[in-house]
Design a protein around this motif. Structure first.
Motif, mmCIF file in Angstrom:
data_model
loop_
_atom_site.group_PDB
_atom_site.id
_atom_site.type_symbol
_atom_site.label_atom_id
_atom_site.label_comp_id
_atom_site.label_asym_id
_atom_site.label_seq_id
_atom_site.Cartn_x
_atom_site.Cartn_y
_atom_site.Cartn_z
ATOM 1 N N GLY A 37 0.816 -1.191 0.000
ATOM 2 C CA GLY A 37 0.000 0.000 0.000
ATOM 3 C C GLY A 37 0.861 1.256 0.000
ATOM 4 N N ALA A 38 0.221 2.388 0.110
ATOM 5 C CA ALA A 38 0.939 3.661 0.081
ATOM 6 C C ALA A 38 1.929 3.785 1.233
ATOM 7 N N ASP A 39 1.623 3.118 2.342
ATOM 8 C CA ASP A 39 2.525 3.200 3.496
ATOM 9 C C ASP A 39 3.635 2.160 3.452
ATOM 10 N N GLY A 40 3.688 1.390 2.353
ATOM 11 C CA GLY A 40 4.732 0.379 2.203
ATOM 12 C C GLY A 40 4.384 -0.957 2.807
ATOM 13 N N ALA A 41 3.266 -1.061 3.498
ATOM 14 C CA ALA A 41 2.881 -2.327 4.117
ATOM 15 C C ALA A 41 2.258 -3.248 3.070
ATOM 16 N N VAL A 42 2.436 -4.543 3.233
ATOM 17 C CA VAL A 42 1.869 -5.529 2.312
ATOM 18 C C VAL A 42 0.369 -5.612 2.524
ATOM 19 N N VAL A 43 -0.385 -5.427 1.447
ATOM 20 C CA VAL A 43 -1.844 -5.513 1.534
ATOM 21 C C VAL A 43 -2.380 -6.750 0.837
ATOM 22 N N ARG A 44 -1.566 -7.341 -0.009
ATOM 23 C CA ARG A 44 -2.048 -8.511 -0.765
ATOM 24 C C ARG A 44 -0.860 -9.195 -1.426
ATOM 25 N N TRP A 45 -1.047 -10.470 -1.763
ATOM 26 C CA TRP A 45 -0.055 -11.238 -2.516
ATOM 27 C C TRP A 45 -0.674 -11.688 -3.834
ATOM 28 N N VAL A 46 0.094 -11.576 -4.913
ATOM 29 C CA VAL A 46 -0.348 -12.050 -6.229
ATOM 30 C C VAL A 46 0.580 -13.183 -6.644
#
Length: 425
Positions: A124-133
Motif C-alpha cells: 500500500g501507500a505506506d509500504g505495508a503488504v496488503v495482498r499477494w499475487v
C-alpha cells in the motif's frame, strides 16, 4: 494458493471472498482477463490467506467454483514437495519477500505435474503488504526434458568412465590406430608389451614400434580400412623396437572404428602369448576373461572349445558341448520356432566362404529350451594356411532390445504429451 498462519482470524475488506469463484472488491473489472490466463493465478491476503483462485486453478484442481482453497492448497502438493513448499511460503510471508518455488501439483485426474510457482507482495501507500499475487506455471514437459538430459549426460559420463577404467585395467593390450597407422590411444598393458610408456607410444607409427612385425600386421590394418570387416584372432610373432633381442608372440583382433558411418581408424586388441604358448594359457587369458561368449568348432561344426561366459549364457557344461554340433544344440531355430537347416546357417558361412560374418540379430537356444536374442561374429579359424574351423563370439542383446523398447515408448509418450498440450492451448 496459500494458507493462513496460526489460528488468528483473517481480516478482509467487506465483500472479499476466500472461495475459488470470489474476486476481491475493486479488482472485479479484471477478473475476466485473469480467468483467461493459461496459468493458475491466485490472490492472498497480507497474512498469506487465500482470497481468490482463477478459473484455470479451479479447472486444474477439479474442485467446484465455490470451494474454499484457504488452508487446503498444501494438500494438492506432492508429498515429497509439500513441507518444502509450505516452509518457503511461510518464510516469504514472514519476511514480506517474493516467493519462488518449483513443486508438483496434483491435477484433477490425480496426476502430479511440475509447476514454477511465484508470488510477489503488493504494498500500500505506506509500504505495508496488503495482498499477494501469485502464479503457477506448468513446466512438467521442461522438467522431463531436463531430467532426460541430465540422465543422458550422467549415463554418458558413466560409460566414458567405465570404458577408461576397463581400458586401463584390461589384462590385454588395447589401442586405436588412425588411418595414418599412428597410435592415437594406447592402454598401459599394450605399452608395457612394447616396453614403452603410453606417452612415448602415442603418435608413433606402428611400423616404428614393431618394425620386424609390421609386414605381418600391415595387411590386416589395410583390410579393415578398405573393407570395413573385422579380423579376429590373428597370431603374430616379432620383436618390438625397444626390445629387439626378444621375440614376442601375440594374438590380435582388428575392428573398424566408425564415426558417422566413416571408418576413422582401427581398434586393436592384443593378447601377449609370449609367456603363454600352450592352449590352457590361451584359454585362461583370452577365452575365460571375456565378457562375451566364445566358442570354436571344427570343419564339421563340432565344438572344440567354449569359454565360461558362453557356458553361463547357454546353461550347458563344457563336457556336454565338446564334440557335439553347436548348430544342433544352440542355433538350430528361429524366434518363431521354425528350424534352420544347417546348410542355411549363416554362422558356418565363415568356414565355407573363408570370410568373417557379423550378424546383429539371431536367436540362440539354451539347454532348458528357452531362447534369447544375440549378436555375434563368426570368423574362420586358421590352422597353418588353411581354415580348420570357425570361432564365434556372441553376446546377449536382451537388455539392449528392452532399452530400445523403453526409448520408443518414452518418445511415444512425449509426443502424446505434446499433442495434449497443443490441444489444450
Amino acid at each position: 494458493m496459500s494458507e493462513s498462519h496460526g489460528s488468528q482470524g483473517v481480516s478482509r475488506p467487506s465483500g472479499d471472498s476466500i472461495v475459488g469463484g470470489g474476486f476481491p472488491v475493486g479488482l472485479g473489472d479484471v477478473r475476466g482477463l485473469v480467468d483467461e490466463i493459461p496459468h493458475i493465478v491466485w490472490l492472498s491476503g497480507a497474512n498469506g490467506s487465500t482470497e481468490y483462485v482463477n478459473r484455470r486453478g479451479i479447472e486444474y484442481s477439479g474442485l467446484p467454483a465455490e470451494a474454499n482453497f484457504n488452508g487446503a492448497w498444501v494438500s494438492f502438493v506432492h508429498a515429497d514437495d509439500a513441507a518444502r513448499a509450505k516452509a518457503a511460503w511461510e518464510e516469504a510471508v514472514r519476511t514480506q519477500t517474493s516467493f519462488e518455488q518449483s513443486y508438483r501439483i496434483r491435477r484433477a485426474d490425480g496426476q502430479f505435474r511440475w509447476h514454477d510457482c511465484r508470488s510477489v507482495p503488493v504494498r500500500g501507500a505506506d509500504g505495508a503488504v496488503v495482498r499477494w499475487v501469485g502464479t503457477a506455471t506448468d513446466v512438467d514437459g521442461q522438467k522431463t526434458l531436463e531430467e532426460n538430459l541430465r540422465r543422458s549426460e550422467r549415463q554418458t559420463a558413466e560409460t566414458l568412465t567405465l570404458l577408461e577404467t576397463m581400458q586401463a585395467a584390461a589384462p590385454v593390450g588395447l589401442a586405436f590406430v588412425d588411418r595414418d597407422f599412428r597410435y592415437a590411444r594406447v592402454n598401459d598393458t599394450l605399452a608395457a608389451m612394447a616396453g614403452m610408456t603410453v606417452d612415448e607410444m602415442v603418435e608413433r607409427r606402428v611400423a616404428e614400434v614393431i618394425p620386424a612385425a609390421w609386414p605381418q600386421v600391415e595387411p590386416f590394418y589395410r583390410r579393415v580400412l578398405d573393407t570395413g570387416e573385422s579380423v579376429f584372432g590373428s597370431s603374430g610373432t616379432g620383436a618390438f623396437g625397444t626390445d629387439p633381442g626378444r621375440v614376442h608372440s601375440w594374438l590380435s583382433s582388428y575392428y573398424p572404428v566408425r564415426v558417422d558411418g566413416e571408418i576413422v581408424g582401427v581398434g586393436l586388441i592384443v593378447v601377449d602369448l609370449t609367456e603363454r604358448n600352450d592352449a590352457e594359457a590361451f584359454r585362461e587369458v583370452v577365452m575365460e576373461n571375456m565378457a562375451e561368449g566364445l566358442y570354436t568348432v571344427d570343419d564339421q561344426g563340432r565344438t572344440t572349445s567354449v569359454n565360461r561366459a558362453a557356458l553361463e549364457m547357454l546353461g550347458w557344461t563344457e563336457e556336454e558341448l565338446l564334440g557335439r554340433s553347436m548348430h544342433d544344440l544352440v542355433h538350430f531355430q528361429r524366434a518363431d520356432g521354425t528350424s534352420i537347416p544347417i546348410g542355411e546357417c549363416p554362422m558356418l558361412t565363415a568356414h565355407t566362404e573363408g570370410r568373417s560374418i557379423r550378424v546383429e540379430d539371431q536367436i540362440f537356444t539354451r539347454k532348458d529350451g528357452s531362447m534369447f536374442p544375440v549378436a555375434y561374429s563368426s570368423a574362420p579359424l586358421h590352422v597353418g594356411s588353411t581354415a580348420g574351423g570357425v570361432v564365434v563370439v556372441f553376446r546377449d542383446i536382451t537388455e539392449q532390445r528392452e532399452q530400445q523398447r523403453r526409448e520408443l515408448e518414452e518418445r511415444h509418450e512425449q509426443k502424446l504429451e505434446s499433442l495434449g498440450r497443443l490441444s489444450a492451448g
